[in-house]
Design a protein around this motif. Structure first.
Motif, PDB file in Angstrom:
ATOM      1  N   VAL A   1       0.836  -1.199   0.000  1.00 50.29           N
ATOM      2  CA  VAL A   1       0.000   0.000   0.000  1.00 50.29           C
ATOM      3  C   VAL A   1       0.874   1.253   0.000  1.00 50.29           C
ATOM      4  CG1 VAL A   1      -1.982  -1.091   1.073  1.00 50.29           C
ATOM      5  CG2 VAL A   1      -0.245  -0.045   2.525  1.00 50.29           C
ATOM      6  N   LYS A   2       0.429   2.255  -0.741  1.00 54.03           N
ATOM      7  CA  LYS A   2       1.178   3.518  -0.837  1.00 54.03           C
ATOM      8  C   LYS A   2       0.333   4.706  -0.385  1.00 54.03           C
ATOM      9  CE  LYS A   2       4.199   1.881  -4.526  1.00 54.03           C
ATOM     10  NZ  LYS A   2       5.327   1.649  -3.592  1.00 54.03           N
ATOM     11  N   TYR A   3      -0.934   4.734  -0.788  1.00 54.42           N
ATOM     12  CA  TYR A   3      -1.837   5.819  -0.408  1.00 54.42           C
ATOM     13  C   TYR A   3      -3.100   5.306   0.273  1.00 54.42           C
ATOM     14  CZ  TYR A   3       1.059   8.370  -3.750  1.00 54.42           C
ATOM     15  OH  TYR A   3       2.113   8.921  -4.419  1.00 54.42           O
ATOM     16  N   PHE A   4      -3.253   4.009   0.367  1.00 54.10           N
ATOM     17  CA  PHE A   4      -4.489   3.393   0.847  1.00 54.10           C
ATOM     18  C   PHE A   4      -4.899   3.984   2.193  1.00 54.10           C
ATOM     19  CE2 PHE A   4      -6.683  -0.253   3.005  1.00 54.10           C
ATOM     20  CZ  PHE A   4      -7.815  -0.228   2.212  1.00 54.10           C
ATOM     21  N   ARG A   5      -6.079   4.601   2.203  1.00 53.58           N
ATOM     22  CA  ARG A   5      -6.569   5.292   3.391  1.00 53.58           C
ATOM     23  C   ARG A   5      -8.058   5.028   3.559  1.00 53.58           C
ATOM     24  NH1 ARG A   5      -6.970  11.912   4.312  1.00 53.58           N
ATOM     25  NH2 ARG A   5      -8.094  11.788   6.298  1.00 53.58           N
ATOM     26  N   PRO A   6      -8.426   3.984   4.278  1.00 61.06           N
ATOM     27  CA  PRO A   6      -9.851   3.741   4.526  1.00 61.06           C
ATOM     28  C   PRO A   6     -10.424   4.784   5.473  1.00 61.06           C
ATOM     29  CG  PRO A   6      -8.504   2.172   5.729  1.00 61.06           C
ATOM     30  CD  PRO A   6      -7.566   2.977   4.892  1.00 61.06           C
ATOM     31  N   SER A   7     -11.692   5.082   5.311  1.00 56.22           N
ATOM     32  CA  SER A   7     -12.333   6.002   6.248  1.00 56.22           C
ATOM     33  C   SER A   7     -12.551   5.314   7.593  1.00 56.22           C
ATOM     34  CB  SER A   7     -13.660   6.506   5.683  1.00 56.22           C
ATOM     35  OG  SER A   7     -14.540   5.431   5.421  1.00 56.22           O
ATOM     36  N   VAL A   8     -12.780   3.991   7.541  1.00 57.59           N
ATOM     37  CA  VAL A   8     -12.880   3.175   8.751  1.00 57.59           C
ATOM     38  C   VAL A   8     -12.058   1.913   8.536  1.00 57.59           C
ATOM     39  CG1 VAL A   8     -14.385   1.938  10.349  1.00 57.59           C
ATOM     40  CG2 VAL A   8     -15.225   3.992   9.198  1.00 57.59           C
ATOM     41  N   SER A   9     -11.152   1.617   9.443  1.00 55.92           N
ATOM     42  CA  SER A   9     -10.418   0.357   9.384  1.00 55.92           C
ATOM     43  C   SER A   9     -10.756  -0.471  10.616  1.00 55.92           C
ATOM     44  CB  SER A   9      -8.908   0.598   9.301  1.00 55.92           C
ATOM     45  OG  SER A   9      -8.421   1.257  10.443  1.00 55.92           O
ATOM     46  N   LEU A  10     -10.874  -1.782  10.415  1.00 55.77           N
ATOM     47  CA  LEU A  10     -11.204  -2.701  11.499  1.00 55.77           C
ATOM     48  C   LEU A  10     -10.051  -3.689  11.680  1.00 55.77           C
ATOM     49  CD1 LEU A  10     -14.021  -1.835  10.082  1.00 55.77           C
ATOM     50  CD2 LEU A  10     -14.981  -3.707  11.384  1.00 55.77           C
ATOM     51  N   LEU A  11      -9.507  -3.767  12.899  1.00 48.63           N
ATOM     52  CA  LEU A  11      -8.483  -4.745  13.255  1.00 48.63           C
ATOM     53  C   LEU A  11      -9.096  -5.711  14.253  1.00 48.63           C
ATOM     54  CD1 LEU A  11      -6.811  -2.130  12.336  1.00 48.63           C
ATOM     55  CD2 LEU A  11      -4.928  -3.205  13.548  1.00 48.63           C
ATOM     56  N   LEU A  12      -9.340  -6.935  13.814  1.00 46.99           N
ATOM     57  CA  LEU A  12     -10.134  -7.876  14.591  1.00 46.99           C
ATOM     58  C   LEU A  12      -9.329  -8.639  15.624  1.00 46.99           C
ATOM     59  CD1 LEU A  12     -12.258  -9.340  11.667  1.00 46.99           C
ATOM     60  CD2 LEU A  12     -12.817  -7.413  13.161  1.00 46.99           C
ATOM     61  N   ASN A  13      -8.173  -9.122  15.264  1.00 49.27           N
ATOM     62  CA  ASN A  13      -7.347  -9.954  16.141  1.00 49.27           C
ATOM     63  C   ASN A  13      -6.022 -10.241  15.452  1.00 49.27           C
ATOM     64  OD1 ASN A  13      -7.931 -12.346  14.336  1.00 49.27           O
ATOM     65  ND2 ASN A  13      -9.966 -12.035  15.187  1.00 49.27           N
TER      66      ASN A  13
ATOM     67  N   GLU B   1      -6.901  12.378  11.243  1.00 49.71           N
ATOM     68  CA  GLU B   1      -8.038  12.887  12.000  1.00 49.71           C
ATOM     69  C   GLU B   1      -9.263  12.943  11.095  1.00 49.71           C
ATOM     70  OE1 GLU B   1      -9.262  16.923  14.533  1.00 49.71           O
ATOM     71  OE2 GLU B   1      -7.196  16.609  13.859  1.00 49.71           O
ATOM     72  N   GLY B   2     -10.380  12.478  11.593  1.00 54.00           N
ATOM     73  CA  GLY B   2     -11.591  12.385  10.780  1.00 54.00           C
ATOM     74  C   GLY B   2     -11.859  10.979  10.294  1.00 54.00           C
ATOM     75  N   ASP B   3     -10.829  10.113  10.365  1.00 49.44           N
ATOM     76  CA  ASP B   3     -11.002   8.697  10.063  1.00 49.44           C
ATOM     77  C   ASP B   3     -11.197   7.931  11.374  1.00 49.44           C
ATOM     78  OD1 ASP B   3     -10.498   9.215   7.335  1.00 49.44           O
ATOM     79  OD2 ASP B   3      -8.336   9.027   7.647  1.00 49.44           O
ATOM     80  N   TYR B   4     -11.577   6.658  11.250  1.00 44.79           N
ATOM     81  CA  TYR B   4     -11.856   5.843  12.431  1.00 44.79           C
ATOM     82  C   TYR B   4     -11.134   4.497  12.362  1.00 44.79           C
ATOM     83  CZ  TYR B   4     -15.761   9.110  12.983  1.00 44.79           C
ATOM     84  OH  TYR B   4     -16.517  10.233  13.109  1.00 44.79           O
ATOM     85  N   VAL B   5     -10.756   4.002  13.538  1.00 42.72           N
ATOM     86  CA  VAL B   5     -10.241   2.645  13.685  1.00 42.72           C
ATOM     87  C   VAL B   5     -11.123   1.914  14.695  1.00 42.72           C
ATOM     88  CG1 VAL B   5      -8.338   1.211  14.509  1.00 42.72           C
ATOM     89  CG2 VAL B   5      -7.854   3.229  13.111  1.00 42.72           C
ATOM     90  N   VAL B   6     -11.583   0.729  14.317  1.00 39.99           N
ATOM     91  CA  VAL B   6     -12.330  -0.145  15.222  1.00 39.99           C
ATOM     92  C   VAL B   6     -11.403  -1.304  15.568  1.00 39.99           C
ATOM     93  CG1 VAL B   6     -14.353  -1.630  15.488  1.00 39.99           C
ATOM     94  CG2 VAL B   6     -14.521   0.507  14.175  1.00 39.99           C
TER      95      VAL B   6
END
Length: 468
Positions: free
Chosen positions: A178-190, A218-223
């Motif tokens: 990945v070089k620019y990949f920017r999700p608005s929400v990313s989920l890290l499960l385990n 800022e403005g993005d989310y991590v779950v």
């Protein structure tokens, strides 16, 4: 107004390494835009006959049986399959020549105008991705689900608008480039031991997983999983706003369980979402997956009521703890996508019935000790096949399990497991390893299992007895 990150009109030639489904879709996309494409694959042509016939029809050039200099010569961009490591000789050769190398995931992100919700982790990615798509659809959003599950994202990315949402299952392999990949929400499960044959160490594996939030701001989310100590050790690297999910304790902000009820907490206020008995999928692991998916959907404004109302339409994933058939009181369960030890443990924990387990596959340099201990105390019989048979036999017999047999085909495994079972038992395929020693992929392994179960049922219906 969003802009695409890539100007495809400036590309003189695109090379694609790997002729799997994603590689083929990348080639078809650029060919449709009249950009010269060249495909290269290590496999022999006789193993790629269907793909090669498509390429011939599209007049796309290719090579098989190895990567030559044609794989990079005159290329403006190289797109690599998830199966090709950035440490491979061909990728090193290309990067030394300052030719950009990206994955299909990165390409889809650069082509798309839609925001991304990205899901990664060792286990539960496919289920959580699918649930998130379902919940967002219930909330009225126009959703595209793909990535490491379902369709290659490049198939839809160029036609998206800002009104779409792409929900993507993302693997550590895809995140390598990945070089620019920017999700608005990313989920890290385990995070548990997996793919160490590729990444070398658990630390490296975790580092690649964490690239999912590398470019978030800022403005993005991590779950993120509040109960996973490895993930909690990286939260200080996250610049986006963090929401948690936990089945063990109340979280600072996010989803948690109390007295068998799920709550959403934001600030000092907590509101009940539902009782865990209402959830559409069984098992502790699916409780976590569902909470993560609910959290991501709530961040996009989907109401708890719409999420709960959508439960009735949720179905389990193919080859993930999927009921196949009941034969003379024995239930057969397909968990072919259980490709690491923790997935096997989760699958066995999802049932209370006595179990006969079919396991074995390709070793990804994983630690099987906890899996073997669990199997030895949980199952009444074990059927082993594939390249990890010796490891699992030694580990499980060393923990006291004696009812173990080895077989050399999935058909033999199904018949032997049935002979070891009684009415009220389950027979579950949960391999704990990759599939490539005997099958094309995990889906192929699962389909062959389903066919073998059907053949067993047909033979019994035609008067055959329960065979040894």
């Amino acid at each position: 107004m969003a802009d695409r990150l890539i100007d495809i009109s400036g590309l003189k030639k695109v090379s694609v390494l790997g002729m799997g489904r994603s590689g083929l879709e990348v080639a078809k996309f650029f060919s449709s835009k009249n950009i010269p494409v060249f495909l290269s694959d290590m496999a022999d042509s006789n193993k790629l006959s269907k793909t090669l016939s498509i390429l011939d029809e599209l007049n796309i050039n290719y090579e098989t049986g190895g990567h030559s200099e044609r794989a990079w010569k005159d290329a403006s961009l190289v797109v690599i399959s998830p199966g090709i490591s950035i440490e491979s000789d061909i990728v090193k050769e290309i990067t030394e020549r300052n030719i950009p190398v990206i994955s299909e995931l990165e390409l889809a992100f650069q082509l798309s105008l839609a925001p991304f919700i990205a899901v990664t982790g060792t286990n539960g990615k496919s289920t959580t991705t699918t649930l998130t798509g379902n919940f967002l659809s219930a909330g009225g959003f126009d959703v595209i689900v793909g990535g490491n599950i379902g369709i290659p994202l490049v198939e839809k990315a160029y036609s998206t608008t800002e009104k779409h949402i792409i929900v993507a299952e993302v693997s550590s392999f895809q995140l390598e480039t990945v070089k620019y990949f920017r999700p608005s929400v990313s989920l890290l499960l385990n995070i548990t031991s997996d793919h160490l044959d590729r990444h070398g160490t658990l630390e490296n594996y975790l580092d690649f997983k964490c690239r999912i939030f590398k470019h978030q701001q800022e403005g993005d989310y991590v779950v993120i999983n509040y109960d996973d100590p490895l993930l909690m050790g990286v939260v200080d690297k996250i610049r986006a706003e963090i929401f948690y999910f936990s089945t063990c304790s109340e979280v600072p902000r996010g989803m948690y369980v109390n007295n068998d009820r799920i709550y959403y907490k934001n600030g000092s206020h907590s509101s009940e979402v539902c009782h865990i008995k209402e959830l559409p999928l069984p098992g502790e692991h699916n409780l976590k997956n569902t909470m993560a998916a609910m959290m991501a959907s709530i961040l996009y404004g989907v109401s708890s009521r719409d999420i709960v109302n959508s439960f009735s339409s949720v179905k389990g994933l193919r080859h993930r703890i999927e009921f196949v058939a009941d034969i003379e009181g024995v239930r057969f369960i397909d968990d072919s996508k259980g490709t690491n030890p923790d997935a096997v443990i989760a699958a066995l924990n999802a049932f209370k019935e006595p179990a006969v387990l079919i396991a074995g596959g390709v070793d990804k340099n994983m630690d099987f000790s906890s899996m073997c201990e669990m199997i030895s105390h949980r199952v009444k019989g074990l059927v082993l096949m594939g390249s990890t048979s010796d490891i699992l036999y030694k580990g499980c017999s060393g923990n006291g399990l004696t009812n173990i047999t080895r077989v050399f085909s999935i058909e033999e495994a199904v018949r032997k497991a049935f002979s070891m079972s009684e009415p009220g038992d389950i027979v579950i395929l949960s391999p704990g390893g990759a599939s490539f020693d005997m099958f094309k992929n995990a889906e192929d392994r699962g389909e062959k299992f389903v066919e073998a179960v059907k053949d067993l049922k047909d033979s019994l219906n035609n008067g055959a007895g329960k065979f040894e």
